[in-house]
Design an enzyme around this catalytic site. Sequence first.
Site, PDB file in Angstrom:
ATOM      1  N   TYR A  54       0.764  -0.996   0.152  1.00  0.00           N
ATOM      2  CA  TYR A  54       0.057   0.146   0.080  1.00  0.00           C
ATOM      3  C   TYR A  54       0.921   1.200   0.203  1.00  0.00           C
ATOM      4  CZ  TYR A  54      -3.764  -3.023   1.634  1.00  0.00           C
ATOM      5  OH  TYR A  54      -4.738  -3.949   1.439  1.00  0.00           O
ATOM      6  N   GLN A 177      -8.929 -13.072   3.210  1.00  0.00           N
ATOM      7  CA  GLN A 177      -9.195 -11.793   3.226  1.00  0.00           C
ATOM      8  C   GLN A 177      -9.514 -11.640   1.524  1.00  0.00           C
ATOM      9  OE1 GLN A 177      -7.714  -7.316   3.195  1.00  0.00           O
ATOM     10  NE2 GLN A 177      -6.985  -8.746   5.008  1.00  0.00           N
ATOM     11  N   SER A 206     -13.746  -4.089   1.183  1.00  0.00           N
ATOM     12  CA  SER A 206     -14.645  -3.450   0.426  1.00  0.00           C
ATOM     13  C   SER A 206     -15.961  -3.532   0.364  1.00  0.00           C
ATOM     14  CB  SER A 206     -14.475  -3.477  -1.159  1.00  0.00           C
ATOM     15  OG  SER A 206     -15.002  -2.651  -2.016  1.00  0.00           O
ATOM     16  N   GLN A 291     -16.321   9.187   8.937  1.00  0.00           N
ATOM     17  CA  GLN A 291     -16.729   8.194   8.369  1.00  0.00           C
ATOM     18  C   GLN A 291     -16.478   6.754   9.234  1.00  0.00           C
ATOM     19  OE1 GLN A 291     -14.165   8.521   4.732  1.00  0.00           O
ATOM     20  NE2 GLN A 291     -15.844   9.237   3.486  1.00  0.00           N
TER      21      GLN A 291
END
Length: 334
Positions: A54, A177, A206, A291
Amino acid sequence: MHFRYLGNSGLKISEIIYGNWLTHGSQVENDTATASVHAALDAGITTFDTADAYANTAAEKVLGDALKGQRRQSLEIFTKVYWPTGPGGHNDTGLSRKHIMESINGSLERLGTDYVDLYQAHRYDYETPLEETMQAFADLVRAGKVLYVGVSEWTAEQLRAGHALAKDLGFQLISNQPQYSMLWRVIEEKVVPTSEELGISQIVWSPVAQGVLTGKYKPGAELPEGSRATDDKGGASAIKRFLTDDVLTAVQKLQPIADEAGLTLAQLAVAWVLQNPNVAGAIVGASRPEQVESNAKAAGVELDEAVLARIDEAILPVAVTDPSHTKSPESRVA
C-alpha cells in the site's frame, strides 16, 4: 464494539477493522490519517489491516506512527506480503522465502512492533512452490515475528492445499481476505463452504463496494466532485466496474430498507456482510474521521430474514456471483 474469533483460533478481533489500502500515504494527508486511526480507537476498533504494497510501504509507516503510544497487547495488527515493493526488482515480489523474510522485517520496522498478529499472503503465487511459502510462514511463527497466518483472495482449492500444508508444518491457516459485498458475492458458492469446513474465517474488504453502496452515486448523474470515482491515484479504477446505471438504480432501492432499519446505506452494507457467520470482520477505510465513527455503528447490528430477503430482491439481480472471479494473477513475470 463487538468481537469475533478469527477462524479456528483463540484470537478475537473487532467486527469492524480499520484498513488503509487507498488512503494512508496516498489519498489523505498524514494528520488526517492519524485522526482517522484515533477515531477508530475511540469507536472501540482494535484491529488494523495494512500491507507492505500500500503506497509502496508508506501506508505501513503512517499506521505505525498513528498507533504509537497505544498498548500493543490491546491491538491486532495485520499486514500482507506478495505485491511488488521498493524498486520492484526481480525478487521484490511474490511469495518466495527470500521475499517473505525480507518483507516481514521491513513491515515490522515500519509498523514499530516486534510482531504482527496476522501475516497474510496477499495473493496466491503460482510461480513459487506452495511448500516453500508455507515453510517460510511456519518459520516466522516459530520465530515469534508472526502470531497467526492468513491469505487473501485464494480459491477454495488453494485454501484446502494451504491448510493441509500448514497443519503438517505445525501451524494453522486461520483466515482469508476476499472482496465481499452485496454487489460482489463470488465467495459464497465455494470459498465460504470450504472455509467453514477447514476452520478459516473471512476478513472482507470493500463491504461498501468502493463507496457505491453509500448511495452517493446516482444513475445518470455526474460523479460527485472529490469522490473516489474521480480519484486518479487508484480509486477510480477500483470502483469503475460498479458505476453502471443498472447497478446504481438497484442500489437506490436499498435506501428505504436502510431508513426503516435506522441505518445509513453504508451501515446497512457493512452490517449485511457481518450477517454471514463465516465473516469475522469487515474492513472499512476512511478519508475522514467521521466516516470511521459512522461505519463502526454497524457492529452488532442484526438484520432479520425478512430484511435480508428484501435486500436480495433489490440487489441480487445485479450482483457478481460467479466463483471464477476469485483468483490471483496468473503470472507476476512481465
